[in-house]
Design a protein around this motif. Structure first.
Motif, PDB file in Angstrom:
ATOM      1  N   ASN A  62      70.356  58.908  74.399  1.00 32.44           N
ATOM      2  CA  ASN A  62      70.517  59.837  74.944  1.00 32.44           C
ATOM      3  C   ASN A  62      71.326  59.837  75.878  1.00 32.44           C
ATOM      4  O   ASN A  62      71.613  60.157  76.879  1.00 32.44           O
ATOM      5  N   GLY A  63      70.311  58.567  77.449  1.00 32.44           N
ATOM      6  CA  GLY A  63      71.016  58.793  78.674  1.00 32.44           C
ATOM      7  C   GLY A  63      69.886  59.974  78.921  1.00 32.44           C
ATOM      8  O   GLY A  63      70.080  59.828  80.304  1.00 32.44           O
ATOM      9  N   GLY A  64      68.879  60.160  78.342  1.00 35.48           N
ATOM     10  CA  GLY A  64      67.709  61.526  79.281  1.00 35.48           C
ATOM     11  C   GLY A  64      66.886  60.790  80.097  1.00 35.48           C
ATOM     12  O   GLY A  64      66.490  59.914  80.669  1.00 35.48           O
ATOM     13  N   ALA A  65      66.400  61.996  80.605  1.00 30.93           N
ATOM     14  CA  ALA A  65      65.278  61.437  81.699  1.00 30.93           C
ATOM     15  C   ALA A  65      64.149  61.615  80.913  1.00 30.93           C
ATOM     16  O   ALA A  65      63.603  62.505  80.361  1.00 30.93           O
ATOM     17  N   ILE A  66      63.140  60.617  81.448  1.00 31.46           N
ATOM     18  CA  ILE A  66      61.793  60.691  80.960  1.00 31.46           C
ATOM     19  C   ILE A  66      60.370  61.133  81.970  1.00 31.46           C
ATOM     20  O   ILE A  66      61.082  59.577  83.299  1.00 31.46           O
ATOM     21  N   ILE A  67      60.263  61.905  81.735  1.00 31.32           N
ATOM     22  CA  ILE A  67      59.109  62.115  83.302  1.00 31.32           C
ATOM     23  C   ILE A  67      57.786  61.789  83.841  1.00 31.32           C
ATOM     24  O   ILE A  67      57.373  62.339  82.805  1.00 31.32           O
ATOM     25  N   ASN A  68      57.073  61.111  84.155  1.00 34.00           N
ATOM     26  CA  ASN A  68      55.717  61.660  84.620  1.00 34.00           C
ATOM     27  C   ASN A  68      55.462  62.530  85.452  1.00 34.00           C
ATOM     28  O   ASN A  68      56.082  62.618  86.803  1.00 34.00           O
ATOM     29  N   MET A  72      56.270  63.016  89.181  1.00 31.75           N
ATOM     30  CA  MET A  72      57.710  62.929  89.563  1.00 31.75           C
ATOM     31  C   MET A  72      58.680  61.901  89.091  1.00 31.75           C
ATOM     32  O   MET A  72      59.599  61.819  89.917  1.00 31.75           O
ATOM     33  N   GLN A  73      58.106  60.775  88.886  1.00 26.15           N
ATOM     34  CA  GLN A  73      58.311  59.325  88.711  1.00 26.15           C
ATOM     35  C   GLN A  73      59.218  59.315  87.294  1.00 26.15           C
ATOM     36  O   GLN A  73      58.265  59.409  86.436  1.00 26.15           O
ATOM     37  N   PRO A  74      60.744  58.132  87.396  1.00 25.42           N
ATOM     38  CA  PRO A  74      61.289  58.255  86.189  1.00 25.42           C
ATOM     39  C   PRO A  74      60.382  56.926  85.634  1.00 25.42           C
ATOM     40  O   PRO A  74      59.680  56.595  85.898  1.00 25.42           O
ATOM     41  N   MET A  75      60.490  57.318  84.016  1.00 29.13           N
ATOM     42  CA  MET A  75      59.465  56.127  83.520  1.00 29.13           C
ATOM     43  C   MET A  75      59.998  55.809  81.991  1.00 29.13           C
ATOM     44  O   MET A  75      61.599  56.783  81.722  1.00 29.13           O
ATOM     45  N   THR A  76      60.763  54.694  81.891  1.00 31.60           N
ATOM     46  CA  THR A  76      61.111  54.105  80.628  1.00 31.60           C
ATOM     47  C   THR A  76      60.772  54.626  79.429  1.00 31.60           C
ATOM     48  O   THR A  76      59.582  54.299  78.820  1.00 31.60           O
ATOM     49  N   ALA A  77      61.271  54.311  78.283  1.00 31.75           N
ATOM     50  CA  ALA A  77      60.650  54.716  76.961  1.00 31.75           C
ATOM     51  C   ALA A  77      59.694  54.072  76.613  1.00 31.75           C
ATOM     52  O   ALA A  77      58.976  54.409  76.046  1.00 31.75           O
ATOM     53  N   GLU A  78      59.556  52.604  77.282  1.00 31.45           N
ATOM     54  CA  GLU A  78      58.722  52.089  76.835  1.00 31.45           C
ATOM     55  C   GLU A  78      57.341  51.548  77.579  1.00 31.45           C
ATOM     56  O   GLU A  78      56.194  52.478  76.977  1.00 31.45           O
TER      57      GLU A  78
END
Length: 88
Positions: A62-68, A72-78
Motif C-alpha cells: 500500500n506504499g506505507g512506511a516500515i520503520i525500525n 527511526m530509519q525506513p526498512m524494505t519489506a524484505e
C-alpha cells in the motif's frame, strides 16, 4: 502517499496504523493467543511472526512506511521480515 505505517522494535510489533482489512485481520491473528506486556519482553510465536510478516507485506504493497523504531530509519519489506524472523 499512504498514511499507513508499521514500527518494529525488539524484533516485534511496536505500532501499526492501517485501515486495510488484511492488516486488521493479521493484527487479530497476532494478538489471538498472547497478552503483550511490552515489546522488550515479547517473544513472538511462529504464528505471530507470520501474522507480522503479513502486515509488513500489506503495508509495503500500500506504499506505507516500515520503520525500525530503534533508529527511526525506513526498512524494505524484505529487511523487516528478516529482522522479525531473526532470533535475538
Amino acid at each position: 502517499m499512504s498514511r499507513e505505517y508499521i514500527w518494529l522494535k525488539w524484533r516485534t510489533l511496536k505500532e501499526v496504523a492501517s485501515d486495510d482489512p488484511r492488516v486488521l485481520a493479521a493484527l487479530r491473528k497476532y494478538h489471538a493467543d498472547t497478552v503483550m506486556m511490552g515489546a522488550a519482553t515479547q517473544e513472538d510465536t511462529p504464528a505471530q511472526k507470520e501474522a507480522l510478516c503479513e502486515m509488513i507485506d500489506v503495508i509495503a504493497e500500500n506504499g506505507g512506511a516500515i520503520i525500525n523504531a530503534w533508529t527511526m530509519q525506513p526498512m524494505t519489506a524484505e529487511q523487516a521480515k528478516k529482522y522479525v524472523k531473526e532470533s535475538t
